[in-house]
Design a protein around this motif. Structure first.
Motif, PDB file in Angstrom:
ATOM      1  N   GLY A 338       4.993  -4.512   6.193  1.00 23.58           N
ATOM      2  CA  GLY A 338       4.757  -3.401   5.270  1.00 23.58           C
ATOM      3  C   GLY A 338       4.187  -3.816   3.934  1.00 23.58           C
ATOM      4  O   GLY A 338       3.572  -2.991   3.238  1.00 23.58           O
ATOM      5  N   GLN A 339       4.367  -5.072   3.547  1.00 27.00           N
ATOM      6  CA  GLN A 339       3.809  -5.517   2.275  1.00 27.00           C
ATOM      7  C   GLN A 339       2.288  -5.375   2.238  1.00 27.00           C
ATOM      8  O   GLN A 339       1.698  -5.249   1.157  1.00 27.00           O
ATOM      9  CB  GLN A 339       4.196  -6.969   2.024  1.00 27.00           C
ATOM     10  CG  GLN A 339       3.654  -7.952   3.064  1.00 27.00           C
ATOM     11  CD  GLN A 339       4.027  -9.389   2.769  1.00 27.00           C
ATOM     12  OE1 GLN A 339       3.997  -9.820   1.617  1.00 27.00           O
ATOM     13  NE2 GLN A 339       4.392 -10.139   3.810  1.00 27.00           N
ATOM     14  N   LYS A 342       1.619  -1.457   1.497  1.00 25.20           N
ATOM     15  CA  LYS A 342       2.143  -0.913   0.248  1.00 25.20           C
ATOM     16  C   LYS A 342       1.031  -0.792  -0.789  1.00 25.20           C
ATOM     17  O   LYS A 342       0.230  -1.708  -0.965  1.00 25.20           O
ATOM     18  CB  LYS A 342       3.264  -1.806  -0.273  1.00 25.20           C
ATOM     19  CG  LYS A 342       4.094  -1.173  -1.381  1.00 25.20           C
ATOM     20  CD  LYS A 342       5.301  -2.051  -1.702  1.00 25.20           C
ATOM     21  CE  LYS A 342       6.155  -1.421  -2.787  1.00 25.20           C
ATOM     22  NZ  LYS A 342       7.345  -2.243  -3.099  1.00 25.20           N
ATOM     23  N   TRP A 384      11.359   2.532   5.713  1.00 24.93           N
ATOM     24  CA  TRP A 384      10.398   1.817   4.859  1.00 24.93           C
ATOM     25  C   TRP A 384       9.621   2.800   3.979  1.00 24.93           C
ATOM     26  O   TRP A 384       9.394   2.531   2.790  1.00 24.93           O
ATOM     27  CB  TRP A 384       9.428   1.020   5.741  1.00 24.93           C
ATOM     28  CG  TRP A 384       8.427   0.249   4.929  1.00 24.93           C
ATOM     29  CD1 TRP A 384       8.575  -1.005   4.409  1.00 24.93           C
ATOM     30  CD2 TRP A 384       7.132   0.707   4.519  1.00 24.93           C
ATOM     31  NE1 TRP A 384       7.452  -1.363   3.702  1.00 24.93           N
ATOM     32  CE2 TRP A 384       6.543  -0.332   3.747  1.00 24.93           C
ATOM     33  CE3 TRP A 384       6.411   1.869   4.713  1.00 24.93           C
ATOM     34  CZ2 TRP A 384       5.284  -0.225   3.190  1.00 24.93           C
ATOM     35  CZ3 TRP A 384       5.148   1.971   4.155  1.00 24.93           C
ATOM     36  CH2 TRP A 384       4.598   0.947   3.400  1.00 24.93           C
ATOM     37  N   ASN A 388       9.415   2.778  -0.195  1.00 26.36           N
ATOM     38  CA  ASN A 388       8.217   2.125  -0.732  1.00 26.36           C
ATOM     39  C   ASN A 388       7.053   3.046  -1.086  1.00 26.36           C
ATOM     40  O   ASN A 388       6.095   2.585  -1.706  1.00 26.36           O
ATOM     41  CB  ASN A 388       7.700   1.096   0.277  1.00 26.36           C
ATOM     42  CG  ASN A 388       8.659  -0.057   0.476  1.00 26.36           C
ATOM     43  OD1 ASN A 388       8.683  -1.010  -0.303  1.00 26.36           O
ATOM     44  ND2 ASN A 388       9.474   0.030   1.523  1.00 26.36           N
ATOM     45  N   ILE A 389       7.090   4.333  -0.713  1.00 27.12           N
ATOM     46  CA  ILE A 389       5.925   5.197  -0.896  1.00 27.12           C
ATOM     47  C   ILE A 389       6.150   6.187  -2.032  1.00 27.12           C
ATOM     48  O   ILE A 389       7.195   6.841  -2.121  1.00 27.12           O
ATOM     49  CB  ILE A 389       5.609   5.959   0.405  1.00 27.12           C
ATOM     50  CG1 ILE A 389       5.226   4.970   1.504  1.00 27.12           C
ATOM     51  CG2 ILE A 389       4.487   6.964   0.196  1.00 27.12           C
ATOM     52  CD1 ILE A 389       3.993   4.143   1.204  1.00 27.12           C
ATOM     53  N   THR A 394       0.294   8.725  -2.617  1.00 21.18           N
ATOM     54  CA  THR A 394      -0.100   8.349  -1.262  1.00 21.18           C
ATOM     55  C   THR A 394       0.052   9.515  -0.295  1.00 21.18           C
ATOM     56  O   THR A 394       1.072  10.212  -0.311  1.00 21.18           O
ATOM     57  CB  THR A 394       0.744   7.158  -0.776  1.00 21.18           C
ATOM     58  OG1 THR A 394       0.584   6.063  -1.679  1.00 21.18           O
ATOM     59  CG2 THR A 394       0.321   6.728   0.616  1.00 21.18           C
TER      60      THR A 394
END
Length: 517
Positions: A338-339, A342, A384, A388-389, A394
């Motif tokens: 996922g990095q 992101k 995730w 992270n979002i 986004t």
């Protein structure tokens, strides 16, 4: 009309293009106007409320000047009038002022576009002057045509905001990248295929980015009829795909597809749809292990594909060595992958072919059903996303289940056939070609996301297209032997799609949902 990258866009579209960039607080909108600061705004039930432009509207004590009274909500305000002319501008109507006293009286009686008679005072005359009477009549017409408005306090230290900035001021309800509103009553995923000889939108030989697994004509497919169709929703029409508009909206942005080889086909389709309007020297494609990056240099934009077939860690994560006898997914956080996603502005997810086992945190492997494995993957993905979002930055999409056509007996065909040598669509609308048991899992798990996710339901779009798979007309790791070609049915690929073809429609639907949700 404004010209953006060669596309003529009307002011309402320009207004909504920048909607995501600026907002004002609800507290400020709820404050009432003072006697000196005048504004108004339209209430509309058909679109999200718009913020009010902050203006500084001074009423001049000098004879022979014009002042501006703002319009409702997001409506374009009347232009500033030049000094030396006489009157007060109420929207597009001009009301002459005869004296300084009348100008002060008008200041007290005009609220937005509403002109009211002042309360009588001992020193005021009971008869209106001709100019004030005219103001009452004309403003009544404005009230009728403009709807009701409300008052908001404006502060003296704010200068008038330029019109271009005013178009960008919207409320937070609008999703990033939305420039318009689609028909809420229209299901664009339910429809039919109609003949269209203006298709395909590009030629296989003209797009250098199509891999050998998708170039059917280049690998000897004899028929071309599968290319001359377009998708027509039952109760509406799709907006035309506009490559220049999409590139303009992606300027300085990053879009990424995350999924398997089927999803790589949609990524390739979008690149082919866009590359036509980009000069050859201003585009490039590179692959770095799991990540493939298409760059539109003049737009400082990238469209990327990240190989992750199950959306969670698995023993098939190597993009070149993913052909394994037994697939194993790991019930572990996906941050290592996922990095790389992101910070992207648009992310599309997809996962489909599910057969294998689950490895837990203790490294123990157990065989799981397709439904259980699919649920585990979506749970990890949603976790995730929630961590992270940023929903204000986004946009997220989840592309659904693409139909396969591996057993022709299921649609009334030959007992041992599949998509090989099929050149016509399925007429029976009952055939779906997907695992229906996964639909409730998708609905349940995606609903747990704190960030809005747009679901692109492509199942019905693909269910009848047994004619459009790559079949045996593709590149194989090991070319088929003469013996295998003599009996090609077991080797036909009835999962992936020829390009150009069906997956161009997926991107047409994606375009519509991205810009006109």
């Amino acid at each position: 009309m404004e010209n953006r990258g060669g596309v003529q866009i009307s002011p309402p579209i320009v207004e909504e293009v920048g909607a995501r960039r600026r907002n004002t607080s609800g507290r400020e909108r709820e404050q009432s106007c003072g006697d000196r600061w005048l504004c108004m705004r339209r209430r509309s039930s058909q679109r999200p409320p718009r913020t009010i432009e902050k203006r500084r509207s001074r009423v001049s004590a000098k004879r022979g000047q014009w002042r501006r009274v703002g319009g409702c909500g997001g409506a374009a305000p009347s232009p500033w009038r030049r000094r030396g002319d006489k009157g007060v501008a109420v929207r597009s109507m001009l009301i002459p002022l005869s004296t300084k006293e009348e100008e002060e009286e008008m200041k007290k009686t005009i609220v937005g576009n509403i002109v009211m008679k002042p309360s009588p005072s001992p020193s005021s005359s009971s008869i209106l002057s001709p100019s004030l009477l005219l103001a009452l009549i004309l403003s009544a017409v404005v009230i009728y045509s403009s709807g009701f408005c409300y008052i908001s306090r404006l502060y003296d230290h704010h200068p008038p905001i330029p019109l271009a900035v005013h178009f960008k001021m919207k409320t937070r309800e609008r999703l990033p990248f939305a420039i318009g509103e689609g028909d809420g009553n229209c299901d664009m995923f339910g429809g039919r295929w109609v003949r269209d000889y203006d298709q395909p939108p590009y030629e296989e030989s003209d797009c250098p980015y199509i891999g050998g697994q998708l170039t059917c004509l280049g690998h000897g497919r004899p028929d071309k009829d599968y290319r001359y169709w377009r998708w027509q929703p039952n109760a509406c029409s799709l907006p035309s795909f506009n490559a220049t508009l999409m590139l303009e909206e992606l300027r300085g942005k990053r879009m990424i597809f995350v999924g398997d080889s089927l999803f790589r086909g949609q990524f390739t389709s979008l690149v082919c749809l866009l590359h036509r309007v980009i000069p050859p020297h201003a585009q490039s494609m590179e692959t770095i292990h799991s990540l493939t990056i298409f760059t539109a240099k003049d737009y400082n934009a990238t469209i990327e594909f990240y190989w992750m077939p199950f959306l969670v860690e698995s023993n098939a994560d190597d993009p070149k060595m993913h052909k394994v006898d037994h697939r194993i997914i790991r019930n572990a956080p996906i941050g290592r992958h996922g990095q790389y996603w992101k910070g992207a502005d648009i992310i599309l997810f997809n996962t489909y072919i599910w057969r294998g086992s689950l490895e837990d945190e203790a490294k123990e492997t157990v065989k799981v059903s397709m439904e259980d494995g699919y649920r585990v993957a979506l749970k990890m993905l949603i976790r995730w996303i929630n961590e992270n979002i940023d929903p204000n930055k986004t946009r997220l999409f989840f592309v659904g289940l693409s139909a396969t056509h591996q057993r022709s007996s299921k649609w009334g065909g030959a007992p041992k056939g599949n998509c090989y040598n099929e050149t016509a669509m399925i007429e029976d609308g009952r055939y779906m070609g997907v695992e229906r048991s996964l639909f409730p899992i998708i609905e349940e798990e995606l609903s747990k996301s704190a960030v809005p996710i747009t679901f692109l339901n492509i199942s019905e779009v693909t269910s009848r297209r047994k004619d459009a798979h790559t079949s045996i007309y593709k590149a194989y790791r090991r070319p088929l032997t003469p013996t295998q070609r003599a009996n090609p049915i077991p080797y036909a690929d009835c999962i992936h799609w020829c390009l150009p073809g069906v997956q161009d429609v997926w991107n047409h639907l994606f375009f519509a949902k991205l810009f006109f949700p």
